[in-house]
Design a protein around this motif. Sequence first.
Motif, PDB file in Angstrom:
ATOM      1  N   LEU A  19       0.837  -1.200   0.000  1.00 16.67           N
ATOM      2  CA  LEU A  19       0.000   0.000   0.000  1.00 16.67           C
ATOM      3  C   LEU A  19       0.868   1.246   0.000  1.00 16.67           C
ATOM      4  O   LEU A  19       1.876   1.319   0.725  1.00 16.67           O
ATOM      5  N   SER A  20       0.458   2.244  -0.770  1.00 16.49           N
ATOM      6  CA  SER A  20       1.120   3.541  -0.682  1.00 16.49           C
ATOM      7  C   SER A  20       0.780   4.184   0.661  1.00 16.49           C
ATOM      8  O   SER A  20      -0.152   3.765   1.361  1.00 16.49           O
ATOM      9  N   ALA A  23      -2.770   5.388   0.584  1.00 15.39           N
ATOM     10  CA  ALA A  23      -3.748   4.302   0.663  1.00 15.39           C
ATOM     11  C   ALA A  23      -3.867   3.792   2.093  1.00 15.39           C
ATOM     12  O   ALA A  23      -4.976   3.524   2.577  1.00 15.39           O
ATOM     13  N   LEU A  24      -2.743   3.648   2.778  1.00 22.57           N
ATOM     14  CA  LEU A  24      -2.783   3.189   4.164  1.00 22.57           C
ATOM     15  C   LEU A  24      -3.522   4.189   5.043  1.00 22.57           C
ATOM     16  O   LEU A  24      -4.330   3.804   5.911  1.00 22.57           O
ATOM     17  N   LEU A  27      -7.166   3.796   4.344  1.00 22.07           N
ATOM     18  CA  LEU A  27      -7.671   2.541   4.890  1.00 22.07           C
ATOM     19  C   LEU A  27      -7.941   2.674   6.382  1.00 22.07           C
ATOM     20  O   LEU A  27      -8.975   2.199   6.883  1.00 22.07           O
ATOM     21  N   THR A 125      -4.056  -5.569   5.936  1.00 25.46           N
ATOM     22  CA  THR A 125      -3.735  -6.173   4.644  1.00 25.46           C
ATOM     23  C   THR A 125      -4.936  -6.938   4.101  1.00 25.46           C
ATOM     24  O   THR A 125      -5.287  -6.817   2.917  1.00 25.46           O
ATOM     25  N   ALA A 128      -7.523  -4.480   2.931  1.00 25.52           N
ATOM     26  CA  ALA A 128      -7.132  -3.867   1.653  1.00 25.52           C
ATOM     27  C   ALA A 128      -7.393  -4.814   0.491  1.00 25.52           C
ATOM     28  O   ALA A 128      -7.828  -4.395  -0.593  1.00 25.52           O
ATOM     29  N   GLN A 132      -9.904  -4.146  -2.693  1.00 24.06           N
ATOM     30  CA  GLN A 132      -9.463  -4.214  -4.075  1.00 24.06           C
ATOM     31  C   GLN A 132     -10.355  -5.147  -4.899  1.00 24.06           C
ATOM     32  O   GLN A 132     -10.775  -4.799  -6.012  1.00 24.06           O
ATOM     33  N   ASP A 250      -2.990  -3.847  -7.808  1.00 29.47           N
ATOM     34  CA  ASP A 250      -2.324  -3.352  -6.604  1.00 29.47           C
ATOM     35  C   ASP A 250      -3.338  -3.331  -5.459  1.00 29.47           C
ATOM     36  O   ASP A 250      -4.382  -3.980  -5.530  1.00 29.47           O
ATOM     37  N   LEU A 251      -3.040  -2.578  -4.413  1.00 27.05           N
ATOM     38  CA  LEU A 251      -3.939  -2.469  -3.264  1.00 27.05           C
ATOM     39  C   LEU A 251      -4.397  -1.023  -3.062  1.00 27.05           C
ATOM     40  O   LEU A 251      -4.692  -0.606  -1.941  1.00 27.05           O
ATOM     41  N   GLU A 252      -4.499  -0.274  -4.134  1.00 28.70           N
ATOM     42  CA  GLU A 252      -4.834   1.143  -4.047  1.00 28.70           C
ATOM     43  C   GLU A 252      -6.337   1.419  -4.193  1.00 28.70           C
ATOM     44  O   GLU A 252      -6.758   2.570  -4.165  1.00 28.70           O
TER      45      GLU A 252
END
Length: 463
Positions: A19-20, A23-24, A27, A125, A128, A132, A250-252
């Motif tokens: 995660l950027s 993003a974190l 979240l 995680t 996330a 996604q 990704d996880l964004e």
Amino acid sequence: MTEVQELASFVERARLEDLSERALEQLKIRVLDTIGVAIGALNAPPIATIRGLVTELGGRPCSTLIGGGRTAPDRAAFYNGALSRYLDFMDSYVAAGETCHPSDNLGAVLAAAEMREASGADLLTALAVAYQIHTRLSDVAPVRDRGFDHTTQGAYAAAAGAAKALALPPARIAHAMAISGTANNALRVTRTGALSHWKGLAYPNTAMSATHAALLASRGITGPETVFEGTKGFKEVIAGPFEIDWRQEDLEGVRRTIVKRHNAEIHAQSALDAALDIRARLGFEVTAVSAIRLKTFAVAHRIIGGGEEGDKRTVRTKEEADHSLPYMLAVALIDGEVQPEQYAPERIAAADVQMLLRKVTVTPASNLSAQFPHRLPADLEIEQEDGSVFRAQRDDYHGFHTKPFDWTAARRKFDRVTSAFTNASERDALAEVIATLDERPVAALTSLLGDIRVAPIEARINL
């Protein structure tokens, strides 16, 4: 590899470090927001009924119930999910053909993570991952126009999140999603016509089933491994053809989700901002309103404006009120806000709002529909008895991805919606744990959630 196996590989290899920083941050804001609206629903009548049933049935005390008590993880996923969903104040994701609420996955992820005694980083995680999957399936495999509910894509997201929280290997993650995805294809009638309690309980039910599917898979129970592409599978029967290369994901996705400013269905947010703008203007008198005319995008008209999903001027319950643009506009103009208090039974039934909502006309406009889902445009015109006309236009709001909440805004909403059930020190403790959840065990959060009392503070003081 089958498609669900490819998806399972994506789930297994996901790490918090993927995660950027933005993003974190978002979240964690979603966790704060979701837990806040869950606490705010603790004394809702349907929630009390569900809690009574969970207590009566019992269950191995592996997972915490918000407001105290513990039970089996699938039942905790249902109860906590029902709490976070009840107020209809949770986050949303708006795709061209589907709108969903990825925060609905927290109940399953939290219950599974606590059962495993996982870390906060593990929980984040897994959440996330669920975000996604939920958002991307909503992008490419919408099912609303085919008569299915948006919980359908969530069956894969919640199962993936729970399986990730349980640290299952890829093969068992695949089976968890295959079981859940095969079993949970819900009908859109959930949100059409006269709305019932099931509007707020459909996803908690999916989360419960998905958690159970992950637990079954953890013991070696298998599911249809061609659930997506197989004969009579998801693509052929429900969604139609679509492609996602999970190796490139990704996880964004959480950054594309949006938070509600008003306690109202997501497609109403900009229109309510426009209404409050007009209400604040010099010379406007709500008692002198003769007509309220809203032009909006087609999806808003269809779901909450009186389009194909049913009449929105017959408003008798909370479930009908928070999905009625006429009601929400009327109560915003009278009260100056749309918060949980605006859905009290006596407020809904009051003559002033019932009379005013009948003056609301909602029409779809092609030029506004063309802006959706990148914007949520609204063009509001209110005429008074003397012929004067007030007009306001909006295409986004504070909480939309163009103007995302920061931690300060999220904390302000959290404090307001939880204030009846928490004191300042309890709110501070919860916010601090969530802000640093990646450095703590999940138990640091669940212990605080279990200490919150169901009775509002005022009732506790009176006792």
